[in-house]
Design a protein around this motif. Structure first.
Motif, PDB file in Angstrom:
ATOM      1  N   CYS A 138       0.852  -1.194   0.000  1.00 28.98           N
ATOM      2  CA  CYS A 138       0.000   0.000   0.000  1.00 28.98           C
ATOM      3  C   CYS A 138       0.889   1.246   0.000  1.00 28.98           C
ATOM      4  N   SER A 139       0.740   2.092  -1.004  1.00 29.86           N
ATOM      5  CA  SER A 139       1.555   3.303  -1.108  1.00 29.86           C
ATOM      6  C   SER A 139       0.656   4.513  -1.311  1.00 29.86           C
ATOM      7  N   GLY A 140       0.743   5.479  -0.383  1.00 26.21           N
ATOM      8  CA  GLY A 140       0.018   6.729  -0.549  1.00 26.21           C
ATOM      9  C   GLY A 140      -1.479   6.615  -0.356  1.00 26.21           C
ATOM     10  N   LEU A 141      -1.917   5.851   0.647  1.00 25.92           N
ATOM     11  CA  LEU A 141      -3.341   5.703   0.940  1.00 25.92           C
ATOM     12  C   LEU A 141      -3.684   6.406   2.247  1.00 25.92           C
ATOM     13  N   GLN A 142      -4.923   6.827   2.354  1.00 24.01           N
ATOM     14  CA  GLN A 142      -5.425   7.487   3.566  1.00 24.01           C
ATOM     15  C   GLN A 142      -6.814   6.952   3.869  1.00 24.01           C
ATOM     16  N   ASP A 143      -7.104   6.782   5.184  1.00 24.91           N
ATOM     17  CA  ASP A 143      -8.382   6.190   5.604  1.00 24.91           C
ATOM     18  C   ASP A 143      -8.540   4.793   5.006  1.00 24.91           C
ATOM     19  N   LEU A 144      -7.480   4.026   5.088  1.00 23.19           N
ATOM     20  CA  LEU A 144      -7.461   2.633   4.645  1.00 23.19           C
ATOM     21  C   LEU A 144      -7.814   1.729   5.817  1.00 23.19           C
ATOM     22  N   THR A 145      -8.694   0.746   5.579  1.00 26.48           N
ATOM     23  CA  THR A 145      -9.010  -0.264   6.578  1.00 26.48           C
ATOM     24  C   THR A 145      -8.745  -1.641   5.994  1.00 26.48           C
ATOM     25  N   ILE A 146      -7.983  -2.458   6.740  1.00 23.07           N
ATOM     26  CA  ILE A 146      -7.755  -3.865   6.387  1.00 23.07           C
ATOM     27  C   ILE A 146      -8.329  -4.685   7.536  1.00 23.07           C
ATOM     28  N   ARG A 147      -9.411  -5.413   7.254  1.00 25.49           N
ATOM     29  CA  ARG A 147     -10.185  -6.057   8.323  1.00 25.49           C
ATOM     30  C   ARG A 147     -10.374  -7.550   8.038  1.00 25.49           C
ATOM     31  N   ASN A 148     -10.132  -8.356   9.064  1.00 22.38           N
ATOM     32  CA  ASN A 148     -10.430  -9.796   9.017  1.00 22.38           C
ATOM     33  C   ASN A 148      -9.791 -10.479   7.812  1.00 22.38           C
TER      34      ASN A 148
END
Length: 348
Positions: A138-148
């Protein structure tokens, strides 16, 4: 391939469409016709890798049946998304890629982060197996969620954040495999800030199961000119079993490690390192370690904290942790760079 219109009629055309696909040919056709707001539902089965999507907003790609995810096998990368704000990936399986499993980036526009990306129920395995190849990059992301999500067997990083902000990793499982280099589990570097990793489980997850900070070439920092690898990193309520250490704090400027359970680290419990020494960069500093449980073997862990040069361990704070050398309870008291407040030694 069935093609269904979706959305609400609001002073204009419908917002998006659903593409239901059940073959590699139909998937390729759907990806060629994508518009903002589209949903791609993929039936169970094996699919080739190598899919690249750029510039599509509010795109969703997911399994038709969450209990039977489509499986993207082999190739260099399974999926690569560039400048896709509002992207959702849900209930997909990828394995056997020689480079990265899933790659998400900002297209090189380092001052314009890609916002509101969700990865949920993703399974990534057998990436690399050796070298700097990531399960999820992941490069240059904002408000990223990685779940389960579940990650097992990788070369470089299980999840690599470069210049990612205001992001969350929660409820994920990371498992190392024999034959994979697994340099780090999740890593936050290159100007990453305000990242939380919580309620995850790690088992034998490599040399540095979690790395707060790292080492990044100057041309890759986001934002450009950032003078920190990572700052304001929160690591809480995780279970970390095995690995060479639990966490490496590597050039981080402010972090919290709270409420975690650490079991049987192989060599150290923490590493405090400085790998980026460019002008203006702060030393690794300002880390709070509080309310954790550490169970280790004194025969293996001779030194609880490995402290490298050019760091500021005197700025760390230790409070209310429990420490037990299971093979030698009387030798449980750790050697720390500062005096701990409220620590408990020799009890689990």
């Amino acid at each position: 391939m069935r093609f269904l219109l979706l959305g609400l009629l609001v002073a204009g055309p419908l917002l998006g469409a659903t593409h239901e696909v059940d073959s590699a040919t139909e998937l390729v056709a759907a990806l060629r016709s994508l518009k903002a707001g589209d949903v791609v539902k993929i039936a169970a089965g094996d699919y080739p890798a190598g899919h690249f999507v750029t510039g599509i907003e509010k795109l969703t790609i997911e399994a038709s049946d969450p209990a039977n995810p489509p499986h993207f096998k082999g190739g260099k990368e399974a999926w690569h998304f560039s400048r896709c704000p509002g992207l959702t990936l849900r209930n997909l399986k990828v394995s056997g890629q020689s480079a990265n499993g899933i790659n998400l980036d900002d297209g090189g526009e380092r001052e314009k982060p890609v916002v509101k990306v969700l990865l949920e129920g993703i399974e990534v395995s057998d990436i690399g197996p050796n070298g700097n190849f990531d399960a999820i990059k992941c490069s240059g992301l904002q408000d990223l969620t990685i779940r389960n999500c579940t990650i097992s067997g990788w070369g470089g990083q299980a999840i690599d954040f470069v210049g990612c902000r205001k992001s969350l990793i929660t409820g994920c499982v990371f498992t190392g495999k024999m034959g994979y280099s697994q340099h780090t589990g999740p890593q936050f570097k290159g100007g990453s800030e305000d990242v939380v990793i919580e309620k995850c489980r790690f088992k034998d997850a490599g040399q540095r199961p979690i790395q707060a900070g790292g080492s990044t070439g100057m041309d890759y920092f986001r934002p450009a000119g950032a003078k920190y690898e990572a700052r304001r990193i929160t690591i809480r309520e995780n279970t970390i079993e095995g690995g060479m250490c639990a966490v490496a704090f590597t050039g981080v400027d402010g972090a919290e490690f709270t409420g975690n359970t650490v079991r049987r680290p192989e060599k150290w419990i923490f590493r405090v390192l400085q790998e980026t020494r460019a002008e203006g960069f702060a030393p690794c500093r300002n880390v709070v370690v509080s309310g954790n449980s550490f169970v280790f073997e004194r025969a293996k862990v001779r030194e609880e904290i490995n402290i490298g040069p050019d760091t500021a361990p005197e700025t760390f704070r230790f409070e209310n942790n429990r420490w037990l050398a299971k093979d030698k309870p009387g030798a449980s008291t750790p050697k720390l760079p500062v005096v701990e407040k409220g620590g408990v030694y020799g009890e689990e």
